[in-house]
Write a protein that holds these residues in place. Structure first.
Motif, PDB file in Angstrom:
ATOM      1  N   PHE A 154      32.013  28.401  38.170  1.00 16.05           N
ATOM      2  CA  PHE A 154      32.987  27.581  38.902  1.00 16.05           C
ATOM      3  C   PHE A 154      32.706  27.630  40.398  1.00 16.05           C
ATOM      4  O   PHE A 154      32.702  26.590  41.073  1.00 16.05           O
ATOM      5  N   ALA A 155      32.476  28.824  40.935  1.00 13.47           N
ATOM      6  CA  ALA A 155      32.227  28.966  42.366  1.00 13.47           C
ATOM      7  C   ALA A 155      30.939  28.275  42.789  1.00 13.47           C
ATOM      8  O   ALA A 155      30.810  27.816  43.925  1.00 13.47           O
ATOM      9  N   ALA A 156      29.972  28.200  41.874  1.00  8.95           N
ATOM     10  CA  ALA A 156      28.714  27.523  42.169  1.00  8.95           C
ATOM     11  C   ALA A 156      28.845  26.008  42.103  1.00  8.95           C
ATOM     12  O   ALA A 156      27.906  25.296  42.458  1.00  8.95           O
TER      13      ALA A 156
ATOM     14  N   ARG B  82      45.855  30.904  41.683  1.00 11.43           N
ATOM     15  CA  ARG B  82      47.282  30.590  41.534  1.00 11.43           C
ATOM     16  C   ARG B  82      47.635  30.161  40.117  1.00 11.43           C
ATOM     17  O   ARG B  82      48.692  30.540  39.598  1.00 11.43           O
ATOM     18  N   PHE B  83      46.754  29.388  39.490  1.00 10.22           N
ATOM     19  CA  PHE B  83      47.106  28.799  38.196  1.00 10.22           C
ATOM     20  C   PHE B  83      46.384  29.432  37.010  1.00 10.22           C
ATOM     21  O   PHE B  83      46.666  29.070  35.865  1.00 10.22           O
TER      22      PHE B  83
ATOM     23  N   SER C 216      39.396  26.078  48.825  1.00 10.29           N
ATOM     24  CA  SER C 216      40.700  25.623  48.350  1.00 10.29           C
ATOM     25  C   SER C 216      40.757  25.641  46.825  1.00 10.29           C
ATOM     26  O   SER C 216      41.807  25.912  46.235  1.00 10.29           O
ATOM     27  N   TYR C 217      39.625  25.371  46.192  1.00 14.90           N
ATOM     28  CA  TYR C 217      39.580  25.381  44.730  1.00 14.90           C
ATOM     29  C   TYR C 217      39.732  26.803  44.185  1.00 14.90           C
ATOM     30  O   TYR C 217      40.246  27.000  43.084  1.00 14.90           O
ATOM     31  N   LEU C 218      39.277  27.794  44.945  1.00 13.58           N
ATOM     32  CA  LEU C 218      39.456  29.177  44.510  1.00 13.58           C
ATOM     33  C   LEU C 218      40.918  29.585  44.592  1.00 13.58           C
ATOM     34  O   LEU C 218      41.404  30.356  43.756  1.00 13.58           O
TER      35      LEU C 218
END
Length: 248
Positions: free
Chosen positions: A153-155, A168-169, A161-163
């Motif tokens: 995901f991080a790549a 959070r979710f 902001s996506y992290l």
């Protein structure tokens, strides 16, 4: 091994503070939740004091949080801010070397935190079985199972902001509702399957069975197979995202 050496070289500058926090966090958590909140839990949980029942879940959740922490912002930074991975791919390194070296470092960090938590738990007399040592390989399998999808995901993103959305979710709800602080059976039946889908619940159930010397809610082989599936799929996703970002 070369990529692992790279991560360890950087970690040499910060290991002292992390070792201190690795022991301080378990101590404060055990005191606040296990001793503090546990004093209000009459009769304990499933025949054990709340402290003894909760500690195995904390070992698993700590391994998960360490693994996700080392697999999120550092990976995003390696692609977006520091461009480390572009330097590594220019060296004679394969994608598998890069992901494997990163995963090895993440597992070492998760192992250190789990050992620290196990020591603190033993000091409080919260371990009831010699099988408690088995919480360490379980924590490593759990850490690998959550680290690799987060690496993928991080790549795939270019903004942190996506992290924040991920934590959070996904991370926070999973930590709260995967059986760490209260039995999953206490959840409404309609949302209980979501807890069972979480890799954390499988790690918690195995760690709790090992620490307390009881049978897990699911079979051991079923738990291990499910976590291994997360590792296998996560490895494929991580290497695919690295390859797409660095080569194609």
């Amino acid at each position: 091994m070369t990529v692992l050496e790279f991560h360890l070289t950087g970690y040499r500058r910060t290991w002292r503070s992390s070792v201190f926090s690795s022991f301080l966090l378990p101590l404060l958590t055990v005191l606040s939740f296990g001793v503090g909140v546990g004093a209000y839990v009459d009769g304990g949980v499933n025949g054990f004091s709340y402290l003894d029942w909760m500690v195995p879940g904390l070992i698993a959740s700590t391994a998960l949080q360490v693994a996700i922490g080392e697999s999120s912002w550092p990976v995003l930074g390696g692609f977006t801010w520091h461009k480390i991975y572009f330097s590594q791919i220019a060296a004679p390194l394969r994608i598998g070397d890069m992901v494997g070296g990163l995963l090895a470092f993440v597992l070492l960090r998760a192992l250190a935190s789990s050992v620290a938590f196990l020591i603190v738990a033993g000091a409080f007399g919260a371990l009831h079985s010699g099988w408690a040592i088995a919480t360490l390989p379980v924590a490593l399998l759990l850490a690998a199972g959550v680290s690799l999808p987060v690496v993928a995901f991080a790549a795939s993103i270019t903004s942190d902001s996506y992290l924040a959305i991920l934590f959070r979710f996904a991370v926070i709800p999973m930590t709260l509702f995967a059986g760490v602080f209260f039995p999953v059976e206490s959840l409404p039946a309609v949302v209980r399957p979501l807890a069972y889908l979480s890799p954390l619940w499988h790690g918690v159930d195995l760690c709790r069975a090992a620490s307390l010397g009881v049978a897990p809610a699911w079979s051991v082989s079923g738990h291990l197979a499910y976590l291994a599936l997360w590792v296998a799929v996560g490895w494929w996703l991580a290497t695919s995202r690295f390859r797409k970002r660095l080569i194609h």
